[in-house]
Enzyme design. Structure first.
Site, PDB file in Angstrom:
ATOM      1  N   GLY A 164     -64.145 -11.200   4.746  1.00 45.18           N
ATOM      2  CA  GLY A 164     -64.510 -12.010   5.902  1.00 45.18           C
ATOM      3  C   GLY A 164     -65.595 -12.979   5.443  1.00 45.18           C
ATOM      4  N   ALA A 165     -65.416 -14.257   5.794  1.00 39.95           N
ATOM      5  CA  ALA A 165     -66.252 -15.300   5.190  1.00 39.95           C
ATOM      6  C   ALA A 165     -67.768 -15.034   5.267  1.00 39.95           C
ATOM      7  CB  ALA A 165     -65.897 -16.649   5.809  1.00 39.95           C
ATOM      8  N   ASP A 221     -62.317 -19.538   7.291  1.00 43.66           N
ATOM      9  CA  ASP A 221     -62.924 -19.353   5.965  1.00 43.66           C
ATOM     10  C   ASP A 221     -63.557 -20.633   5.442  1.00 43.66           C
ATOM     11  OD1 ASP A 221     -60.752 -17.103   6.132  1.00 43.66           O
ATOM     12  OD2 ASP A 221     -62.255 -16.525   4.641  1.00 43.66           O
ATOM     13  N   ASN A 245     -57.841 -20.467   7.138  1.00 37.91           N
ATOM     14  CA  ASN A 245     -58.058 -19.101   7.623  1.00 37.91           C
ATOM     15  C   ASN A 245     -56.913 -18.248   7.086  1.00 37.91           C
ATOM     16  OD1 ASN A 245     -59.598 -17.189   9.202  1.00 37.91           O
ATOM     17  ND2 ASN A 245     -57.892 -17.144  10.631  1.00 37.91           N
ATOM     18  N   LYS A 246     -56.957 -16.970   7.369  1.00 42.57           N
ATOM     19  CA  LYS A 246     -55.958 -16.028   6.846  1.00 42.57           C
ATOM     20  C   LYS A 246     -54.537 -16.554   7.017  1.00 42.57           C
ATOM     21  CE  LYS A 246     -56.504 -13.010   5.074  1.00 42.57           C
ATOM     22  NZ  LYS A 246     -56.491 -13.036   3.584  1.00 42.57           N
TER      23      LYS A 246
HETATM   24  O1  MRU Z   1     -58.995 -12.151   3.010  1.00 43.24           O
HETATM   25  P1  MRU Z   1     -60.029 -11.874   4.077  1.00 43.24           P
HETATM   26  O2  MRU Z   1     -59.800 -10.584   4.785  1.00 43.24           O
HETATM   27  O3  MRU Z   1     -61.438 -12.045   3.561  1.00 43.24           O
HETATM   28  O4  MRU Z   1     -59.790 -13.037   5.143  1.00 43.24           O
HETATM   29  C1  MRU Z   1     -60.630 -13.093   6.254  1.00 43.24           C
HETATM   30  C2  MRU Z   1     -60.273 -14.118   7.232  1.00 43.24           C
HETATM   31  O5  MRU Z   1     -59.390 -14.928   7.025  1.00 43.24           O
HETATM   32  C3  MRU Z   1     -61.114 -14.176   8.469  1.00 43.24           C
HETATM   33  O6  MRU Z   1     -60.348 -14.557   9.571  1.00 43.24           O
HETATM   34  C4  MRU Z   1     -62.225 -15.198   8.263  1.00 43.24           C
HETATM   35  O7  MRU Z   1     -62.911 -14.950   7.068  1.00 43.24           O
HETATM   36  C5  MRU Z   1     -63.177 -15.211   9.388  1.00 43.24           C
HETATM   37  S1  MRU Z   1     -64.286 -13.848   9.345  1.00 43.24           S
HETATM   38  C6  MRU Z   1     -65.420 -14.022  10.552  1.00 43.24           C
END
Ligand code: MRU
Length: 373
Positions: A61-62, A252, A262-263
């Site tokens: 998560g970012a 992200d 984002n994801k």
């Molecule tokens: O690969 P990850 O689990 O780090 O991806 C996370 C995401 O895409 C979240 O939606 C994003 O980081 C927002 S976290 C507040």
């Protein structure tokens, strides 16, 4: 490692990441790869252990990645006592360069590491190594504390978007596990629930690593929020049935024009929301904006191990030898985003001018100028 009882919803949520002790201390994270069945903590005492934890998504998560990297920089300077001219700065550059290779997409990682460097820049010849490392720790703790406050503020602003009796869909995990505490997209739900609003959350499971099923569903259950888990491919049908009145996701990296990484799967959801006339919001702190890049084409997209697709959670689900493409993120064009929920309030409409105006205080003027030229 300490283990927690998962049978009862917890009253105060566990801390995603914490620095334990003084500047000789260590980092304690929740190992998110073990959730939802095991809530276990993992102690990282070296910069290599933090790098591994970020790369393997034990901490993810970012915003949480940014905090982990900042704390990792402190670990990298542990025990460094060389007072030779230039030695401290040179070692810090090495540590930061190494941490920068842990993951490429979430800009919070790079933002936090830049801050760590800036906090001792120009002082490394004046102060002894012990004092410099103490400064680094204070900066890392400051980043964590700021993130905590930003998440609360995002929740406050985002709660207003959730109507009583509505359905809201989210993707991946943008909750307390992905931040210092409380989250971004999920912060909007937590705040709305604290205000007594009734609503329902649709949770995309989020292939291939199931952050929605494993982490978001777990967090919502822990907080007693009404939620239903769906496979990613079911979102269109749920929207068609009129069950979704808003989509709120995290981010992200957000480029100057509002294009948002984002994801993987977020872009498809945004197109679906557009087709169904459902507002699509991105909740993120200022530290997730990258005004140095004009648009989403400049966002590096992480490519991950094909085995995440073919052998999810230890079970082979595809034939040997099949080619796999596994981008971990996608970029949603700004035109599909109805607003950004930030700690400064809602940025709407989504235009470069509105984004730059909202972030004018946060984003250093020099970097804005650099981005413009
Ligand atoms: O690969 P990850 O689990 O780090 O991806 C996370 C995401 O895409 C979240 O939606 C994003 O980081 C927002 S976290 C507040």
């Amino acid at each position: 490692m300490p283990e927690a009882d998962l049978s009862e919803p917890c009253r105060s949520p566990p801390r995603t990441i914490a620095w334990i002790g003084d500047s000789h201390g260590f980092v304690r994270i929740i190992d998110q790869t073990l959730l939802p069945t095991r809530l276990e903590y993992r102690d990282c005492r070296t910069v290599e252990e933090i790098w591994e934890a970020i790369r393997m998504l034990r901490v993810r998560g970012a915003p949480a990645i940014g905090i982990a990297a900042a704390m990792g920089a402190v670990l990298g300077m542990h025990g460094f006592t060389d007072r030779t001219r230039g030695a401290y700065w040179a070692r810090l550059q090495e540590v930061v360069a190494y941490l920068r290779t842990s993951r490429p997409t979430a800009v919070n990682l790079f933002w936090a590491l830049d801050r760590m460097q800036r906090c001792v820049q120009g002082k490394t010849e004046q102060l002894p190594p012990e004092q410099l490392t103490r400064r680094l720790l204070d900066e890392a703790l400051g980043i964590e504390e700021e993130d905590r406050r930003m998440s609360r503020a995002i929740g406050m602003h985002g709660a207003a978007l959730i109507g009583n009796g509505s359905g809201v869909l989210t993707h991946c995990n943008a909750g307390g596990l992905a931040t210092a505490d409380y989250g971004t997209a999920l912060a909007c739900f937590f705040a709305a629930a604290e205000q007594g609003r009734q609503f329902h959350v649709w949770v995309d499971e989020t292939r291939p690593l199931l952050q929605g099923a494993r982490l978001t569903a777990w967090e919502l259950r822990e907080r007693g929020i009404n939620a239903t888990l769906i496979c990613d491919s079911m979102a269109a049908q749920v929207m068609r049935e009129g069950k979704v009145q808003a989509v709120i996701v995290g981010a992200d990296r957000i480029a100057a024009n509002g294009d948002t990484a984002n994801k993987i799967g977020t872009y498809g959801l945004a197109v679906l929301a557009h087709a169904h006339d459902i507002p699509f919001y991105v909740a993120a702190p200022s530290s997730t904006f990258d005004l140095s890049i004009p648009n989403g084409d400049a966002i590096p997209i992480e490519q991950r191990d094909p085995r995440e697709v073919t052998h999810g959670f230890g079970q082979q689900t595809a034939p040997d030898g099949i080619r796999v493409y596994n981008p971990a993120f996608d970029v949603t064009p700004a035109r599909f985003i109805d607003g950004f929920v930030t700690e400064r309030g809602l940025i709407q409409p989504v235009t470069e001018r509105a984004i730059r105006a909202a972030l004018a205080e946060f984003w250093p003027v020099a970097q804005q100028e650099q981005a413009v030229t």
